[in-house]
Design an enzyme around this catalytic site. Structure first.
Site, short mmCIF file in Angstrom:
data_model
loop_
_atom_site.label_atom_id
_atom_site.label_comp_id
_atom_site.label_asym_id
_atom_site.label_seq_id
_atom_site.Cartn_x
_atom_site.Cartn_y
_atom_site.Cartn_z
NE ARG A 76 43.28 41.94 37.66
CZ ARG A 76 42.02 41.70 37.33
NH1 ARG A 76 41.02 42.12 38.09
NH2 ARG A 76 41.74 41.07 36.21
NE ARG A 108 38.75 37.70 38.09
CZ ARG A 108 39.49 37.88 36.99
NH1 ARG A 108 39.03 37.50 35.82
NH2 ARG A 108 40.67 38.43 37.06
NE ARG A 131 35.96 40.42 35.04
CZ ARG A 131 37.14 40.43 34.44
NH1 ARG A 131 37.24 40.13 33.18
NH2 ARG A 131 38.22 40.79 35.11
CE LYS A 187 43.30 39.28 28.88
NZ LYS A 187 43.10 40.41 29.78
NE ARG A 240 48.52 39.01 33.73
CZ ARG A 240 47.34 38.44 33.61
NH1 ARG A 240 47.22 37.30 33.01
NH2 ARG A 240 46.26 39.03 34.11
P1 AMP Z 1 43.40 37.11 34.69
O1 AMP Z 1 42.22 36.22 34.90
O2 AMP Z 1 44.11 36.84 33.39
O3 AMP Z 1 43.09 38.56 34.89
O4 AMP Z 1 44.47 36.71 35.84
C1 AMP Z 1 44.16 36.83 37.20
C2 AMP Z 1 45.44 36.84 38.03
O5 AMP Z 1 46.17 35.61 37.83
C3 AMP Z 1 46.44 37.93 37.66
O6 AMP Z 1 46.14 39.17 38.29
C4 AMP Z 1 47.76 37.32 38.16
O7 AMP Z 1 47.85 37.41 39.57
C5 AMP Z 1 47.58 35.84 37.80
N1 AMP Z 1 48.08 35.53 36.44
C6 AMP Z 1 47.34 35.07 35.38
N2 AMP Z 1 48.10 34.88 34.29
C7 AMP Z 1 49.36 35.22 34.64
C8 AMP Z 1 50.61 35.26 33.94
N3 AMP Z 1 50.70 34.94 32.63
N4 AMP Z 1 51.70 35.69 34.62
C9 AMP Z 1 51.63 36.02 35.92
N5 AMP Z 1 50.49 36.03 36.63
C10 AMP Z 1 49.35 35.63 36.02
#
Ligand code: AMP
Length: 227
Positions: A179, A168, A119, A13, A85
């Site tokens: 996740r 990360r 990644r 994404k 989410r």
């Molecule tokens: P991502 O980079 O989108 O994979 O997000 C990394 C982490 O940030 C996730 O595993 C969550 O802990 C938190 N996070 C990001 N976006 C959201 C969201 N919309 N709702 C809740 N937690 C989020």
């Protein structure tokens, strides 16, 4: 144009939305990136979300909704990456703006785990450099995956800003599985939610090189008259 890009963690994404930003100036709003930058700065927001993000857990809806509300205020063109989410977040978003289309990235879980663990991201919190060292060539469930690596020009250094690349903290296998579980449980129902809302869907498989996937997304956005 207001878009959401949906897909499990590791489906690319961030990469596709960054490309759309480069080509069409559509601002990318990534809640995950906002949180990681806040954590690095040690801000109040960073402290509030740190424990959730590090464990790969969902940050409470109220915090995320407030962050997104501020981010999208007054903006005409953006792509939401990582938000919404949950259904509660989707309902809050509906009160803020009308979404034009949803880009949905499909991929088998086995491929995602392999891809996420490979990644590497730029260590500069202001840069969205994103790379992948895995070379995946296999067929699963009738889908042929041909995923070449996405390597930086210089070994483990970001092409965009020259900072070192890092993995990360939440890209480790046990956290990745957590996740994916959360994505399946909480985020997948959003697809049903948006289908009922009759928002147009652009569906692509993450089974080929990034440039080809981006081309497919662009062509589908053109077919919808959005670009
Ligand atoms: P991502 O980079 O989108 O994979 O997000 C990394 C982490 O940030 C996730 O595993 C969550 O802990 C938190 N996070 C990001 N976006 C959201 C969201 N919309 N709702 C809740 N937690 C989020």
């Amino acid at each position: 144009m207001k878009l959401i890009i949906f897909g499990p963690p590791g489906s690319g994404k961030g990469t596709y939305s960054s490309r759309l930003k480069e080509r069409y100036g559509i601002e990318r709003i990534s809640t995950g990136e906002i949180f990681r930058a806040a954590m690095k700065e040690g801000s109040l927001l960073g402290k509030m979300v740190e424990n959730y993000v590090k464990k790969g857990e969902i940050v409470p809806d109220e915090i995320v909704i407030e962050v997104v509300k501020k981010e999208i205020e007054g903006k005409e063109n953006f792509i939401l990456d990582g938000f919404p989410r949950t259904i509660k977040q989707a309902e809050a978003l509906k009160e803020m703006v009308k979404i034009d289309a949803i880009i949905l990235i499909n991929c088998h879980e086995e491929i995602l785990v392999e891809k996420i663990c490979a990644r590497r991201i730029c260590s500069n919190p202001k840069c969205d450099g994103n790379y992948n060292i895995a070379n995946i060539q296999k067929v699963i469930g009738g889908i042929e995956y041909k995923l070449p690596p996405l390597l930086p020009k210089n070994d483990m250094v970001c092409d965009k800003c020259g900072s070192p690349l890092v993995q990360r903290d939440d890209d480790k296998p046990e956290i990745v599985r957590e996740r994916l579980k959360i994505y399946n449980q909480q985020t997948f129902p959003l697809i049903e939610y948006y289908k009922k809302e009759k928002i147009p869907f652009i569906e692509v498989w993450m089974n080929k090189a990034v440039d080809e996937i981006v081309e497919e997304i662009v062509n589908k956005l053109k077919n919808l008259g959005l670009i």
